[in-house]
Design a protein around this motif. Structure first.
Motif, PDB file in Angstrom:
ATOM      1  N   PHE A  95       1.781   9.155  -2.085  1.00 52.65           N
ATOM      2  CA  PHE A  95       1.394   7.633  -1.851  1.00 52.65           C
ATOM      3  C   PHE A  95       2.613   6.708  -1.942  1.00 52.65           C
ATOM      4  CE2 PHE A  95      -2.402   9.462  -3.552  1.00 52.65           C
ATOM      5  CZ  PHE A  95      -3.383   9.277  -2.597  1.00 52.65           C
TER       6      PHE A  95
ATOM      7  N   SER B  46       2.875   2.314  -1.239  1.00 52.31           N
ATOM      8  CA  SER B  46       1.169   1.948  -1.354  1.00 52.31           C
ATOM      9  C   SER B  46       1.296   0.583  -1.582  1.00 52.31           C
ATOM     10  CB  SER B  46       0.375   2.667  -2.342  1.00 52.31           C
ATOM     11  OG  SER B  46       0.564   4.035  -2.385  1.00 52.31           O
TER      12      SER B  46
ATOM     13  N   PHE C 183      -2.708  -2.925  -5.640  1.00 54.08           N
ATOM     14  CA  PHE C 183      -4.002  -2.439  -5.839  1.00 54.08           C
ATOM     15  C   PHE C 183      -4.757  -1.321  -4.994  1.00 54.08           C
ATOM     16  CE2 PHE C 183      -3.604  -7.305  -6.501  1.00 54.08           C
ATOM     17  CZ  PHE C 183      -3.890  -7.087  -8.169  1.00 54.08           C
ATOM     18  N   THR C 184      -3.857  -0.519  -5.044  1.00 55.50           N
ATOM     19  CA  THR C 184      -4.401   1.067  -4.420  1.00 55.50           C
ATOM     20  C   THR C 184      -4.421   1.730  -5.304  1.00 55.50           C
ATOM     21  OG1 THR C 184      -2.191   1.159  -3.016  1.00 55.50           O
ATOM     22  CG2 THR C 184      -3.995   0.428  -1.947  1.00 55.50           C
ATOM     23  N   ARG C 185      -5.163   2.538  -5.455  1.00 59.76           N
ATOM     24  CA  ARG C 185      -5.075   3.931  -6.427  1.00 59.76           C
ATOM     25  C   ARG C 185      -4.470   3.585  -7.845  1.00 59.76           C
ATOM     26  NH1 ARG C 185      -5.799   8.921  -4.799  1.00 59.76           N
ATOM     27  NH2 ARG C 185      -6.931   8.964  -2.661  1.00 59.76           N
TER      28      ARG C 185
ATOM     29  N   TYR D  97      -2.464   1.721  -8.688  1.00 65.38           N
ATOM     30  CA  TYR D  97      -1.099   1.012  -8.618  1.00 65.38           C
ATOM     31  C   TYR D  97      -1.279  -0.650  -8.521  1.00 65.38           C
ATOM     32  CZ  TYR D  97       0.396   5.900  -8.122  1.00 65.38           C
ATOM     33  OH  TYR D  97       0.658   7.134  -8.378  1.00 65.38           O
TER      34      TYR D  97
ATOM     35  N   GLY E  92       1.355  -1.841  -6.627  1.00 67.01           N
ATOM     36  CA  GLY E  92       1.912  -0.929  -5.486  1.00 67.01           C
ATOM     37  C   GLY E  92       2.815   0.188  -5.766  1.00 67.01           C
TER      38      GLY E  92
END
Lengths: 297, 325, 336
Positions: free
Chosen positions: A66, A69, A72-74, A76, A79
């Motif tokens: 990732f 990224s 606010f993904t996964r 993180y 990011g």
């Protein structure tokens, strides 16, 4: 208030009085900018101290899958960077570094500057003349250039960056302290203390210095902000912290090529630096207002 | 005056203190000689720039002298080594004009008064508290205010603390440098009484410096009148105020505004001109450009300080007796 | 009321609203100044003498200051109703001011002559040259030696006495000066210079006929130059009268105390101690309606702690505010 108005109480206990320090604190709390600055500083300090507890990830661990990224993904929140490291965690650990750098380099500048400036101002004479010429030479160099030269001589790493920043900032403390020592040493209370045979060392560091502290405190607060900025600049140039250390300047430097396609990698370290420096500047300016004797009532 | 009034406590001979300000020589004190007797109050009066404060500081070795000599109890404070100098510092002290600037604003009263004891390691530290309390009481400050900072007191109380500090080491001789000048008159009277009481009780000797002739006249046994770094007249108070001889002393007395309505309007008869600068004092007698009785000789030669009667000395060509013929 | 009254202060109350409470700086001052006379407002620091003078010229900092009550008439006009423009027409035109430290009221970066010339040019349609010449003449009039040269110098090049003379010249530069307010004009000066300045003020007063409101802490100066005097204490006038009345027939214990605090008082010849007033001035924020001198007064009785004394009038000029006055002359005694 004068002592008389309460003389009627007439108790034999020694009356405890608030110290000037406490009064200064109370006045400081009335200054909105200073309080805002103080809150920001405290926030960063807390983050720095409790970095392992509050950061969600390991700041060096790479999540290759990732990389880059967006926020606010996964999990993180801010990011990940080009190597898949969590930006938020790196910023939190970076705060630890920045605070340390700020405090240590200003500490070096202040201790050195105060000692030299006090002695120089108190004794005057040839020592003072030599010191002042050296200071003039140092101030003739642009600040950043001087820092770079010192690091180049000492070798590029974080410790040397702090020493370099400390040395570059020292001249202003020398001047500041020397100027207030020159003014204070002529005052009557110093003459009074001399007349009872008080030694030079006690006069310098026990009597004159405490009365010259206000501008030094203000300068050092502003200086911490500047030191954070300088260390970021040095790291950006590759002369300070070395990868993979999560230093803010280094983070900006190593990701500047992604500014068009992964803005968050560059932006958040930049914002963190801005906010921290702003905090120290607000607090420093507020302190200046509070400590300025002309503004007291 | 009391019985030991004939013992000379301090002998000052041709004392000079020069400063360099912006490359120019300031003759702040330019050849002053006098004796200070044990147990007396010697007043020093004069206008700004006359060197009275420099005199007070130099005899306590708080300024470097340029020439001449000071002997305190037969010893020259300028040649004293460490321990003897410490003992000189213990026997002498000073009270300053401005009580706000002469007390360290960052120290509590307790710390200010403890410092002399600590520096001189006087007695047992355990006794210091009692000593501080008793001296505060003696100077009229309730000991329970010991932990206050100077700014929490009124001007008069601050000056009492300044006086208390000067007494901490139980000195014999105190220089009062305009000690009551910054105070309101009603407070000034309280402090003057306090100083006189302390002097009697502790058998002190004062050098009482002031620009206020009324104050000096009231407290002093003898008075020195100074003008531009030199003594122009010296006499017992009664003689100096009753029969002033130097034209400057006469002018000073006349210019001093008293509340005596009989003298109404007379104190405003002016002496011409400004006080000259001690950087370029006039040639001859320094007072000659302003003197109403100036003679040719005055512009050429400075008159020596000459005794015209017992204990009355004047530096003026009008009184040079035989030599002027 | 006397027709010659130039300035009349009636029942003036001034307070300062500070963070630490309301300081009642002046409470009920009444004062009249007639054309050509010298009136002294005398008292120790904090008694309200300077505040009263500033109220006349509209120089009080508002806020924190506030004129709570009272009227001030200058030449029959109510000064307190003036707008800023009218006030400027009064200040510097009809009312000149001299302060303790002339250095703070002279502009340090302009030559003395130019500063005075500017005052002329505000009032007259004249050229620079002419105005400067008038300034030089005026400096000569206030007896500054070599006025031509001095006019071309800056304030810091003059001695303290000369600066004060320059200030007086400035106060006199307006076409019709009526009143000079002199706020501690000689306090920073040496006695021989003080005598010169007082002498100068007296002479000019005779020449031009200006009235002088002299604000001072120095009873000696008052005795020497004033015609009438008002003694103030902690915001209140406590005694008022001609100088003879106040100095030789005083009734208020404070006037007595003030005169006896001076070691130069002729009564002290041969004395060992002064008769000092004990204690210190009360906190102006905590004063109620009591006599403010009560805590230091040797005559104090119960009544003093509750009611400020009514005015007692002895002569046309002489009045005092005390329940239990000192009486120098026994025949005047009338116990209340």
């Amino acid at each position: 208030m004068t002592a008389d108005s309460s003389e009627r109480q007439n108790n034999n206990e020694t009356i405890q009085e608030p110290s000037p320090l406490r009064e200064t604190w109370l006045r400081l709390l009335k200054n909105k900018a200073a309080v805002a600055g103080l809150i920001i500083i405290t926030l960063f300090l807390l983050l720095a101290i409790f970095a392992p507890l509050v950061s969600p990830h390991d700041p060096i661990a790479q999540d290759i899958e990732f990389r880059k990224s967006p926020p606010f993904t996964r999990g993180y929140i801010l990011g990940t960077d080009e190597l898949g490291r969590d930006i938020l965690s790196r910023l939190i650990y970076g705060a630890r570094l920045s605070m340390t750098i700020g405090v240590i380099s200003v500490g070096i500048a202040m201790i050195g500057g105060v000692a030299v400036g006090t002695i120089s101002g108190y004794y005057g004479g040839w020592f003072d003349k030599i010191v002042m010429r050296i200071i003039d030479i140092m101030l003739a160099f642009p600040y950043v250039l001087l820092t770079i030269v010192i690091v180049a001589v000492l070798g590029p790493n974080l410790t040397n960056a702090m020493i370099a920043i400390g040395i570059s900032q020292m001249p202003r403390y020398v001047r500041l302290v020397r100027a207030s020592v020159l003014a204070e040493k002529e005052s009557d209370y110093i003459l009074a203390e001399r007349s009872i045979g008080t030694g030079d060392f006690e006069l310098m560091f026990g009597s004159i210095l405490p009365n010259s502290l206000a501008p030094i405190i203000v300068q050092s607060t502003l200086g911490v902000g500047e030191a954070i900025l300088s260390s970021a600049a040095l790291s950006f140039l590759g002369l300070g912290a070395q990868p993979p250390i999560p230093e803010w300047g280094l983070m900006i430097a190593s990701s500047r090529e992604f500014v068009t396609n992964a803005w968050w990698i560059v932006t958040f370290p930049g914002l963190a630096t801005l906010l921290a420096v702003l905090g120290f500047n607000l607090f420093g300016d507020g302190l200046r207002d509070v400590l300025d004797p002309r503004l007291k009532e | 005056m009391n019985d030991n009034s004939n013992h000379v406590l301090m002998e000052v001979q041709d004392l000079k203190t020069w400063f360099t300000v912006n490359g120019e020589k300031v003759l702040a004190l330019d050849g002053v000689s006098f004796q200070l007797r044990e147990g007396e109050i010697l007043g020093v009066v004069g206008e700004s720039g006359c060197g009275k404060s420099t005199l007070g500081r130099t005899i306590l070795r708080l300024e470097q002298k340029t020439g001449g000599s000071v002997l305190y109890r037969g010893k020259d404070p300028f040649s004293l080594a460490k321990d003897d100098l410490k003992s000189f510092r213990r026997q002498t002290s000073m009270v300053f004009q401005d009580p706000s600037s002469s007390l360290n604003p960052r120290k509590r009263v307790d710390q200010i008064l403890r410092q002399p004891l600590r520096v001189h390691s006087l007695g047992e530290p355990a006794e210091w508290n009692d000593r501080i309390n008793s001296i505060l009481q003696e100077t009229g400050i309730a000991p329970q205010y010991r932990n206050r900072y100077p700014h929490q007191f009124s001007g008069g109380q601050k000056q009492r603390i300044g006086v208390a500090r000067s007494l901490m080491l139980d000195p014999d001789f105190i220089v009062m440098d305009e000690a009551v000048s910054a105070l309101d008159v009603s407070i000034q009277a309280q402090i003057l009484n306090l100083l006189l009481d302390l002097k009697d009780k502790r058998n002190l000797t004062y050098l009482f410096i002031s620009h206020d002739l009324g104050v000096v006249e009231f407290v002093s046994d003898r008075i020195l009148v100074m003008y531009l770094g030199r003594i122009v007249e010296e006499a017992p108070t009664v003689i100096l105020t009753g029969k002033p001889s130097h034209p400057y002393t006469q002018a000073l007395l006349k210019a001093f505004p008293t509340t005596d309505l009989a003298t109404r309007g007379s104190s405003i008869s002016p002496l011409e001109g400004d006080v000259p600068s001690p950087i370029h004092p006039p040639s001859g007698c320094h007072f000659s450009p302003r003197c109403p009785q100036v003679m040719d000789r005055c512009r050429e030669e400075y008159p020596p300080l000459r005794e015209i009667e017992n204990g009355h000395r004047v530096a003026c060509w009008l009184y040079q007796g035989k030599t002027s013929h | 009321m006397n027709e010659n009254v130039l300035l009349s202060i009636e029942n003036l109350h001034v307070s300062f609203y500070t963070l630490r409470g309301v300081v009642r700086a002046v409470r009920g001052l009444n004062l009249q100044i007639r054309t050509g006379e010298t009136v002294a407002l005398v008292g120790e620091s904090g008694c309200g003498k300077s505040v009263s003078a500033h109220a006349v010229t509209g120089l009080l900092p508002v806020p924190p200051a506030k004129i709570e009550e009272g009227k001030i008439f200058f030449d029959g006009q109510d000064v307190l109703q003036f707008n800023e423009k009218q006030m400027r027409g009064l200040r510097g035109v009809r009312v000149g001011m001299i302060f303790q430290e002339p250095m703070t009221s002279l502009n340090p970066v302009f030559k003395i002559g130019d500063q005075i010339a500017d005052v002329f040019r505000v009032h007259h349609r004249i050229g620079k040259q002419k105005a400067f010449q008038m300034a030089v003449d005026l400096l000569d009039k206030v007896k500054i030696p070599e006025p031509e040269r001095r006019a071309r110098e800056y304030p810091f090049q003059l001695s303290g006495g000369m600066r004060q003379r320059a200030m007086i010249a400035m106060a006199l530069a307006s076409p019709k000066p009526g009143l000079i307010i002199a706020d501690e004009p000689t306090t920073a000066l040496d006695v021989t210079i003080q005598a010169q300045i007082l002498h100068l003020l007296k002479e000019l007063q005779k020449d031009i006929g200006v009235a002088v409101l002299l604000i001072t802490h120095d009873m000696g100066v008052v005795a020497q130059v004033a015609d009438r005097a008002t003694v103030m204490y902690a915001g209140r006038a406590v005694e008022q009268g001609t100088v003879e009345e106040v100095f030789s027939d005083y009734r208020h214990p404070y006037t007595h105390g003030l005169l006896h605090s001076l070691p130069g008082n002729p009564e002290y010849r041969g004395a060992k101690r002064l008769i000092a007033i004990p204690g210190t001035v009360p906190d102006l924020r905590s004063l109620g309606n009591e006599c403010p001198f009560a805590n230091r007064c040797s005559h104090v009785k119960d009544r003093c702690w509750h009611e400020f004394p009514e005015e007692t009038t002895l002569t046309a000029e002489h009045r005092f505010w005390c329940w239990y006055p000192t009486n120098l002359k026994a025949e005047d005694a009338h116990e209340r």
